[in-house]
Design an enzyme around this catalytic site. Structure first.
Site, short mmCIF file in Angstrom:
data_model
loop_
_atom_site.label_atom_id
_atom_site.label_comp_id
_atom_site.label_asym_id
_atom_site.label_seq_id
_atom_site.Cartn_x
_atom_site.Cartn_y
_atom_site.Cartn_z
N THR A 40 0.75 -1.02 0.31
CA THR A 40 0.13 -0.07 -0.07
C THR A 40 0.36 1.22 -0.11
OG1 THR A 40 -0.30 0.15 2.65
CG2 THR A 40 -2.09 -0.93 0.66
N LYS A 46 3.94 -7.20 3.69
CA LYS A 46 3.51 -5.38 3.93
C LYS A 46 3.39 -4.71 4.84
CE LYS A 46 0.57 -2.90 3.73
NZ LYS A 46 -0.07 -2.31 4.54
N THR A 55 1.44 -8.92 12.13
CA THR A 55 2.55 -7.71 11.11
C THR A 55 1.09 -7.33 10.44
OG1 THR A 55 3.90 -6.81 10.46
CG2 THR A 55 3.17 -8.88 9.60
N GLU A 59 6.14 4.88 7.61
CA GLU A 59 5.45 6.28 6.46
C GLU A 59 6.65 7.35 6.72
OE1 GLU A 59 1.28 4.40 5.72
OE2 GLU A 59 1.61 5.98 7.37
N ASN A 113 -0.68 10.17 5.54
CA ASN A 113 -1.98 10.16 6.07
C ASN A 113 -2.84 11.88 5.89
OD1 ASN A 113 -1.74 7.52 7.82
ND2 ASN A 113 0.43 8.65 8.02
N SER A 148 -7.71 10.80 -0.29
CA SER A 148 -8.26 11.58 -1.25
C SER A 148 -7.04 11.48 -2.47
CB SER A 148 -7.53 12.89 -0.24
OG SER A 148 -5.66 13.65 -0.27
#
Length: 415
Positions: A160, A186, A197, A287, A410, A415
């Site tokens: 992702t 992932k 995980t 991230e 995030n 969006s």
């Protein structure tokens, strides 16, 4: 849709080569579930008599795929694994179960197997219905076209916000027969595993029954995936499955049917090492990260207490932002230790940033040098060691810093 981010600074220059494992084949497709122009559906086809074990999220709002996998796991048998990215099929009510049922039925038919031999996993946006009827018809072709040398495409299809596919491989002896373990996972955000995980799949040609396989997985998850966090948020979808095809028995491996067998010693060590490798890779792809951080807690009352203190530090936004800003702010470490709720002697508390002692016995260290500590914080990999002064137990947690990019990723995710 979330903005594409540059690769993690820890993304490998070359990906590991995962040799094919007898009894395991993969296929992927662009199903258009959410992403355009990339694969988002993966199928693994497994040999007859493949054993399976698994651990899952402890979230009280677990996804429909997790609930189904828990049910199917009771039989310990697997033939087909179906994974989609882009949609978590979580918080989707009756429609969520219907989507799973559609997927399982189509996969069981395509794989000519029982429904309980089908495992499913989904990752992505929570709360949006998954329209399984739009991709279920692809499963027959995917099962038919599955190929053994396709670990990397499979790993890419389940990503992702990951910036690279996370893969690992190990070898081990069971008796005098060499077996292979391959795994991929992932995860980059909403990572604070609680028994598993985000999504992790491990495959081996070893002949190990479901019960001893489950015992090993449950044991090793505690010091690998559960010792890693990105942002303190446990997903609704956490799933870790291990599949053992048993092909090694054709090469003379004696089947292992009981947990605790001494013959599994080397296999157990290899499995732990592989899981640790994957857990660290997830933390190194957090991230928006700029730094990989290891917290080591010593002198605690118990290993459980040490882990809780380390997690308190690793999940502290104010401490993680200080690390992102390359600020050797040991006061925020003191705060995080104190808020953990575990025993710590304030007047014996000592803290090191790397090899540099910044606090000793409850106060700033006499040898503390701001310039040296600040220089250390400019590194990509940071180790913070804490002695809480109440016992002998130790533990560790891997994490990353918290940057502006995490907020951007995030904020833009839907969006």
């Amino acid at each position: 849709m979330a903005k594409t981010m540059p690769p993690s600074p820890f993304a490998p220059a070359t990906l590991p080569r995962l040799d094919p494992i007898a009894g395991v084949c993969f296929s992927t497709a662009e199903a258009g579930i959410r992403y355009q122009g990339r694969t988002d559906l993966m199928v693994a086809v497994l040999a007859e008599d493949t054993a399976v074990a698994g651990v899952f999220t402890q979230s009280k709002t677990a996804s429909a795929p997790v609930l189904t996998c828990r049910k199917h796991l009771k039989k310990g048998e697997a033939r087909v694994l179906v994974v989609n990215s882009g949609n978590a099929n979580a918080f989707t009510g009756k429609k969520g179960k219907e989507a799973v049922d559609i997927t399982v039925d189509a996969a069981a038919k395509a794989g000519d197997c029982a429904r309980h031999e089908v495992f499913v996993a989904s990752t992505g946006v929570i709360g949006e219905p998954l329209e399984a009827e739009k991709f279920a018809h692809l499963l027959e072709g995917l099962v038919k076209d599955a190929a053994p040398d396709a670990f990397e495409p499979a790993a890419r299809a389940i990503m992702t916000t990951d910036t690279y596919p996370k893969m690992a491989t190990r070898k081990a002896l069971i008796g005098d027969v060499e077996v292979t373990l391959n795994g991929f996972c992932k995860g980059a955000g909403m990572i604070a595993p609680d028994m598993a995980t985000m999504l992790c799949f491990i495959f081996t040609d070893a002949h190990i029954a479901a019960k001893p396989l489950q015992a090993l997985l449950s044991e090793h998850v505690e010091t690998t995936f559960n010792a890693m966090t990105v942002d303190g948020d446990t997903s609704t979808s956490d799933t870790c499955l291990i599949f053992a095809t048993g092909d090694a028995s054709a090469r003379g491996q004696e089947p292992i049917t009981k947990a605790g067998s001494k013959k599994l010693k080397e296999f157990s060590a290899a499995l732990h090492d592989l899981m640790q490798d994957l857990a660290i890779q997830v933390a190194k792809d957090g991230e928006g990260l700029s730094k990989f951080v290891t917290f080591i807690v010593e002198g605690a009352e118990s290993e459980k207490a040490a882990r809780k203190i380390a997690l308190s530090c690793a999940n502290s936004p104010i401490l993680k932002t200080a690390i992102a800003g390359e600020d050797p702010n040991w006061g925020r470490v003191v705060m995080a230790v104190g808020k953990s709720g575990e025993a710590a002697d304030r007047d014996k508390l000592s803290i090191w940033f790397g090899d540099h002692c910044v606090a000793r016995d409850g106060e700033r260290s006499a040898e503390y040098d701001e310039a040296i500590a600040a220089s250390y914080m400019k590194g990509r990999e940071i180790v913070i060691r804490i002695d809480v002064g109440v016992g002998k137990a130790t533990s560790h947690v891997w994490t990353c810093d918290l940057t502006h990019d995490y907020v951007s990723i995030n904020a833009d995710y839907r969006s």
